[in-house]
Scaffold this active site. Structure first.
Site, short mmCIF file in Angstrom:
data_model
loop_
_atom_site.label_atom_id
_atom_site.label_comp_id
_atom_site.label_asym_id
_atom_site.label_seq_id
_atom_site.Cartn_x
_atom_site.Cartn_y
_atom_site.Cartn_z
N TYR A 15 -17.65 15.56 -8.50
CA TYR A 15 -16.91 16.29 -7.47
C TYR A 15 -17.18 15.68 -6.09
CZ TYR A 15 -21.58 17.75 -8.24
OH TYR A 15 -22.91 17.69 -8.49
N SER A 244 -29.30 19.21 -4.12
CA SER A 244 -28.78 18.85 -5.43
C SER A 244 -28.13 20.05 -6.09
CB SER A 244 -29.90 18.33 -6.31
OG SER A 244 -30.70 19.42 -6.74
N LYS A 245 -27.41 19.74 -7.12
CA LYS A 245 -26.68 20.74 -7.89
C LYS A 245 -27.65 21.82 -8.41
CE LYS A 245 -23.24 19.94 -11.47
NZ LYS A 245 -22.85 18.90 -12.39
N ARG A 246 -28.86 21.37 -8.71
CA ARG A 246 -29.85 22.27 -9.27
C ARG A 246 -30.26 23.36 -8.27
NH1 ARG A 246 -34.87 21.30 -9.89
NH2 ARG A 246 -34.67 19.38 -8.75
#
Ligand code: GLU
Length: 474
Positions: A15, A244-246
């Site tokens: 994305y 981050s995504k996390r």
């Protein structure tokens, strides 16, 4: 000086990341400020990890942010077979060589070096092949990659953000530019593209500094003047780790989908790592264009502060044009299952205005306004006990009759009735305002009552008051 040419070169392997959006923004701001050109280049040479869908998401994200490009989108994959056209020119300089080492051989030698507790770097086995050995390997059709021969000495450049950075060439291995399957690696493709596209300023994330040293060697072999480089600090999460995504939301379109306004988002990300001076925080894209400079970009990472985004977004919503706000809120009404068609556009805009100050995100608006569109089914419990006493319900009864005589059911006329009645009965405004609000919305808080009544219209106001007056909901 010629007009600068800048580019954003996302890889469509995910994305549109917040970091890429900010990189695009700084490129855009500088290009606009200097009457330059902003190019969009999709770096999709990693065929396995790239997808068309991701490319579309990236383009959609940049469009949503209003970071319109002047040229492109150009796709690296369209140019795929041309990168190797530059090899003969580079070979002539003696600065590149064929490497016939197989991945297996390389791995074995690497493990041996590591076993001796030394750092591995390509051991230049193929640099020392004789002309005969090379000829023989080619005749045998042994696959080979192309490596750049990094000379002795140092490599340095003047980064627009970090100043002069220098690296010993002994720390840079003879790196591959074209793999044995004839595909270019990122460092090669990016230089060829920036060179072909006459890019004057490469503005990108800090994580590319080590690549820059390699890229400078390619520019040298091409006999080309390298562009200026500006490496932006990372965006950090609240624990000062790389965002981050996390640990949080990193996809730009996810912010759109929760109801962040594009202008607010652009303003917010601009200030992560850039401080134009002074304490002004709310700035339009064109104001930022005037103020932007690389000198004011911080060297250290900036924190993505969700609370600040929320604050900034609510400021933007408060001051947003009602008509535009309505358009952007419509999908949120739909997903909240609210049917808005019983109100005309003018009324809907008034509804927007009545709650603008209370919304942090567009997704808050349907819940803040639900009672305009739907009958009240539940009433705030505490409010019921406090405000819907028999005495107050009696006031509502009288007020309803007085309202019935109004020719125009407008804010000012309604207010006039309430004020006069409070005066006559020696009541505080709240004594009649709170019960009315509760009867009309089921809530103890909400937009200005008289405006709310005007928007709802006489019929709805009357039926909701009647429900309270005639029923024994207490
Ligand atoms: N495709 C690279 C990335 O997304 C671009 C790096 C660059 O701007 O040179 O990180």
């Amino acid at each position: 000086m010629t007009n600068p040419r800048l580019r954003i070169a996302p890889s469509p392997t995910g994305y549109l990341h917040v970091g890429t959006a900010r990189t695009a923004l700084y490129n855009y701001l500088y290009a606009r400020q200097k009457n330059g050109v902003f190019v969009l280049r999709i770096e999709d040479t990693d065929v396995e990890r790239s997808s068309k869908e991701m490319t579309e998401i990236i383009i959609e994200g940049l469009k949503w942010l209003g970071l319109n490009h002047d040229e492109g989108p150009f796709y690296q994959s369209d140019y795929f077979s041309h990168y190797t056209d530059y090899l003969p020119q580079l070979e002539k300089t003696g600065g590149i060589y064929r490497c016939f080492c197989t991945p297996k051989e390389l791995e074995e030698r690497k493990q041996n070096v590591i076993a001796e507790k030394k750092a591995w770097k390509y051991d230049r086995k193929c640099l020392h092949l004789s002309d005969e050995e090379i000829k023989e390997n080619i005749e045998k059709k042994k696959p080979f990659a192309w490596r750049v021969r990094v000379p002795e000495g140092k490599t340095s450049y003047d980064d627009l953000i970090h100043g002069v950075i220098e690296k010993e060439n002994s720390e840079i291995e003879d790196f591959v530019i074209v793999r044995s399957d004839n595909t270019p690696v990122y460092n090669f493709a990016v230089v060829i593209d920036d060179f072909r596209m006459k890019i004057t300023h490469v503005v990108r994330g800090d994580d590319h500094i080590s690549n820059t040293f390699k890229q400078l060697h390619i520019y040298r072999l091409l006999d080309a003047t390298p562009p200026s480089f500006a490496h932006l600090p990372l965006i950090l999460d609240e624990n000062k780790a790389k965002l981050s995504k996390r640990t949080g939301t990193v996809s730009v379109l996810a912010f759109r989908d929760m109801g962040v306004l594009p202008e607010a988002f652009v303003n917010f990300i601009a200030l992560i790592g850039w401080n134009p001076g002074g304490d002004r925080e709310i700035m339009s894209l064109s104001e930022m264009t005037d103020l932007f400079s690389f000198e004011k970009v911080t060297k250290k990472g900036g924190v993505f502060d969700y609370k600040k985004l929320e604050w900034m977004n609510s400021k933007y919503i408060t001051n947003y044009d009602s008509s535009k706000l309505l358009d952007l809120t419509m999908p949120f009404f739909r997903s909240a299952g609210i049917e808005t068609s019983s109100f005309d556009r003018e009324k809907l805009m008034k509804i927007m205005d009545s709650v603008k100050e209370k919304a942090r995100y567009l997704k808050d608006i349907p819940e803040l306004t639900r009672f305009f569109f739907e009958d009240v089914k539940t009433y705030d419990e505490k409010g019921k006990a406090k405000y819907l006493t028999p005495e107050r319900i009696e006031h509502l009864k009288v007020l309803k009759e007085k309202l019935n005589s109004l020719k125009e059911f407008s804010h000012d006329e309604i207010e006039n009735i309430y004020k006069t009645y409070a005066g006559e009965k020696d009541l505080k405004g709240g004594d009649i305002i709170h019960p009315t609000r509760l009867a009309l919305s089921g809530r103890t808080e909400g937009p200005s009552l008289f405006l709310m009544m005007e928007i709802m219209g006489k019929e709805t106001v009357f039926s909701r008051l009647t429900k309270i007056i005639e029923s024994d909901i207490l």
